[in-house]
Design a protein around this motif. Structure first.
Motif, PDB file in Angstrom:
ATOM      1  N   ASN A  35     -18.643 114.648  69.068  1.00 11.89           N
ATOM      2  CA  ASN A  35     -18.010 113.835  70.106  1.00 11.89           C
ATOM      3  C   ASN A  35     -16.501 113.718  69.945  1.00 11.89           C
ATOM      4  OD1 ASN A  35     -20.450 113.146  71.456  1.00 11.89           O
ATOM      5  ND2 ASN A  35     -20.918 111.797  69.749  1.00 11.89           N
ATOM      6  N   LEU A  36     -15.947 114.428  68.997  1.00 12.29           N
ATOM      7  CA  LEU A  36     -14.508 114.361  68.743  1.00 12.29           C
ATOM      8  C   LEU A  36     -13.863 115.664  69.216  1.00 12.29           C
ATOM      9  CD1 LEU A  36     -12.327 112.561  67.437  1.00 12.29           C
ATOM     10  CD2 LEU A  36     -12.724 113.817  65.321  1.00 12.29           C
ATOM     11  N   VAL A  37     -13.002 115.567  70.212  1.00 14.03           N
ATOM     12  CA  VAL A  37     -12.296 116.736  70.739  1.00 14.03           C
ATOM     13  C   VAL A  37     -10.930 116.768  70.079  1.00 14.03           C
ATOM     14  CG1 VAL A  37     -11.348 117.841  72.805  1.00 14.03           C
ATOM     15  CG2 VAL A  37     -13.513 116.571  72.933  1.00 14.03           C
ATOM     16  N   THR A  38     -10.663 117.833  69.342  1.00 17.15           N
ATOM     17  CA  THR A  38      -9.389 117.914  68.620  1.00 17.15           C
ATOM     18  C   THR A  38      -8.410 118.886  69.262  1.00 17.15           C
ATOM     19  OG1 THR A  38     -10.299 119.571  67.126  1.00 17.15           O
ATOM     20  CG2 THR A  38     -10.439 117.274  66.422  1.00 17.15           C
ATOM     21  N   GLU A  39      -8.879 119.716  70.154  1.00 11.12           N
ATOM     22  CA  GLU A  39      -7.999 120.649  70.864  1.00 11.12           C
ATOM     23  C   GLU A  39      -8.022 120.284  72.337  1.00 11.12           C
ATOM     24  OE1 GLU A  39      -6.094 122.930  69.386  1.00 11.12           O
ATOM     25  OE2 GLU A  39      -6.917 122.330  67.437  1.00 11.12           O
ATOM     26  N   PHE A  40      -6.870 119.902  72.854  1.00 12.60           N
ATOM     27  CA  PHE A  40      -6.779 119.515  74.254  1.00 12.60           C
ATOM     28  C   PHE A  40      -5.577 120.228  74.844  1.00 12.60           C
ATOM     29  CE2 PHE A  40      -6.157 116.597  77.839  1.00 12.60           C
ATOM     30  CZ  PHE A  40      -7.470 116.424  78.246  1.00 12.60           C
ATOM     31  N   PRO A  41      -5.738 120.844  75.993  1.00 10.77           N
ATOM     32  CA  PRO A  41      -4.615 121.590  76.563  1.00 10.77           C
ATOM     33  C   PRO A  41      -3.492 120.646  76.996  1.00 10.77           C
ATOM     34  CG  PRO A  41      -6.411 121.449  78.142  1.00 10.77           C
ATOM     35  CD  PRO A  41      -6.923 120.868  76.845  1.00 10.77           C
ATOM     36  N   PRO A  42      -2.255 121.146  77.003  1.00  5.93           N
ATOM     37  CA  PRO A  42      -1.151 120.320  77.513  1.00  5.93           C
ATOM     38  C   PRO A  42      -1.450 119.878  78.940  1.00  5.93           C
ATOM     39  CG  PRO A  42      -0.312 122.325  76.500  1.00  5.93           C
ATOM     40  CD  PRO A  42      -1.803 122.462  76.589  1.00  5.93           C
ATOM     41  N   ALA A  43      -1.066 118.670  79.255  1.00  7.78           N
ATOM     42  CA  ALA A  43      -1.314 118.129  80.593  1.00  7.78           C
ATOM     43  C   ALA A  43      -0.160 117.237  81.000  1.00  7.78           C
ATOM     44  CB  ALA A  43      -2.621 117.334  80.598  1.00  7.78           C
ATOM     45  N   THR A  44       0.050 117.141  82.286  1.00  6.31           N
ATOM     46  CA  THR A  44       1.064 116.219  82.772  1.00  6.31           C
ATOM     47  C   THR A  44       0.404 114.871  83.009  1.00  6.31           C
ATOM     48  OG1 THR A  44       0.673 116.899  85.051  1.00  6.31           O
ATOM     49  CG2 THR A  44       2.436 118.027  83.860  1.00  6.31           C
ATOM     50  N   GLY A  45       1.169 113.839  82.899  1.00 11.60           N
ATOM     51  CA  GLY A  45       0.647 112.497  83.097  1.00 11.60           C
ATOM     52  C   GLY A  45       1.796 111.523  83.210  1.00 11.60           C
ATOM     53  N   SER A  46       1.487 110.272  83.145  1.00 17.09           N
ATOM     54  CA  SER A  46       2.536 109.272  83.310  1.00 17.09           C
ATOM     55  C   SER A  46       2.692 108.399  82.073  1.00 17.09           C
ATOM     56  CB  SER A  46       2.221 108.395  84.523  1.00 17.09           C
ATOM     57  OG  SER A  46       0.985 107.727  84.326  1.00 17.09           O
ATOM     58  N   GLU A  47       2.198 108.845  80.956  1.00 23.85           N
ATOM     59  CA  GLU A  47       2.294 108.044  79.741  1.00 23.85           C
ATOM     60  C   GLU A  47       3.687 108.153  79.136  1.00 23.85           C
ATOM     61  OE1 GLU A  47      -0.011 106.007  79.216  1.00 23.85           O
ATOM     62  OE2 GLU A  47      -1.429 106.917  80.575  1.00 23.85           O
ATOM     63  N   ASP A  48       4.194 107.040  78.660  1.00 22.81           N
ATOM     64  CA  ASP A  48       5.508 107.055  78.003  1.00 22.81           C
ATOM     65  C   ASP A  48       5.452 106.344  76.653  1.00 22.81           C
ATOM     66  OD1 ASP A  48       5.219 104.469  78.877  1.00 22.81           O
ATOM     67  OD2 ASP A  48       7.024 104.442  80.089  1.00 22.81           O
ATOM     68  N   ALA A  49       4.260 106.291  76.046  1.00 25.58           N
ATOM     69  CA  ALA A  49       4.093 105.608  74.764  1.00 25.58           C
ATOM     70  C   ALA A  49       4.968 106.216  73.680  1.00 25.58           C
ATOM     71  CB  ALA A  49       2.629 105.652  74.329  1.00 25.58           C
ATOM     72  N   HIS A  50       5.247 107.501  73.784  1.00 25.60           N
ATOM     73  CA  HIS A  50       6.057 108.161  72.763  1.00 25.60           C
ATOM     74  C   HIS A  50       7.512 107.696  72.772  1.00 25.60           C
ATOM     75  CE1 HIS A  50       6.558 110.361  76.456  1.00 25.60           C
ATOM     76  NE2 HIS A  50       7.566 111.035  75.957  1.00 25.60           N
ATOM     77  N   LEU A  51       7.912 106.984  73.804  1.00 27.89           N
ATOM     78  CA  LEU A  51       9.284 106.477  73.868  1.00 27.89           C
ATOM     79  C   LEU A  51       9.454 105.152  73.119  1.00 27.89           C
ATOM     80  CD1 LEU A  51      10.020 107.258  77.622  1.00 27.89           C
ATOM     81  CD2 LEU A  51      10.649 108.606  75.614  1.00 27.89           C
ATOM     82  N   LEU A  52       8.367 104.546  72.667  1.00 26.41           N
ATOM     83  CA  LEU A  52       8.451 103.256  71.985  1.00 26.41           C
ATOM     84  C   LEU A  52       9.260 103.320  70.697  1.00 26.41           C
ATOM     85  CD1 LEU A  52       4.800 101.974  72.525  1.00 26.41           C
ATOM     86  CD2 LEU A  52       6.884 101.181  73.672  1.00 26.41           C
ATOM     87  N   GLY A  53       9.262 104.451  70.048  1.00 27.03           N
ATOM     88  CA  GLY A  53      10.016 104.599  68.802  1.00 27.03           C
ATOM     89  C   GLY A  53      11.480 104.909  69.003  1.00 27.03           C
ATOM     90  N   GLY A  54      11.897 105.070  70.249  1.00 28.05           N
ATOM     91  CA  GLY A  54      13.295 105.399  70.513  1.00 28.05           C
ATOM     92  C   GLY A  54      13.667 106.713  69.857  1.00 28.05           C
TER      93      GLY A  54
END
Length: 117
Positions: A35-54
């Motif tokens: 039940n664990l998917v470790t390979e996921f293709p690049p995708a577009t989305g609206s997430e910006d969580a990676h910006l929290l670290g500045g």
């Protein structure tokens, strides 16, 4: 024709490889390897969580996506040739409420694992 002016952008969200590697074993224990998917293709989305670290390169991003589909509803959609109504950006969004406690466990296991490292 209208003119479109782009006033900004968001860089790609890229998971920190070490953080993801640290999470694989405990999440596989919780969910089962199948039940664990470790390979996921690049995708577009609206997430910006990676910006929290500045601009701090020490902030490790580990963005996880959790399935929220009732297996029966998923299979019915596949059988009918319909789009799966499990993406939050559509008017037919359906969530299996049983997924919420599991999501809380996934979050807790992940945070505890990364804090212990």
């Amino acid at each position: 024709m209208p003119t479109v002016v782009m006033k900004g952008n968001s860089p790609a969200l890229v998971n920190h490889e070490d953080a993801i590697n640290q999470l694989q074993a405990p999440l596989a224990t919780l969910l089962g390897d199948e039940n664990l998917v470790t390979e996921f293709p690049p995708a577009t989305g609206s997430e910006d969580a990676h910006l929290l670290g500045g601009d701090n390169p020490d902030v490790k991003v580990a963005y996880l996506a959790m399935g929220i589909a009732d297996p029966g509803a998923f299979q019915a959609a596949v059988a009918d040739g319909r789009m799966f109504p499990f993406s939050p950006h559509n008017p037919n969004f359906v969530v299996d409420l049983d997924a919420i406690p599991l999501g809380a466990k996934i979050g807790a296991v992940s945070v505890l694992q990364l804090m212990a490292a």
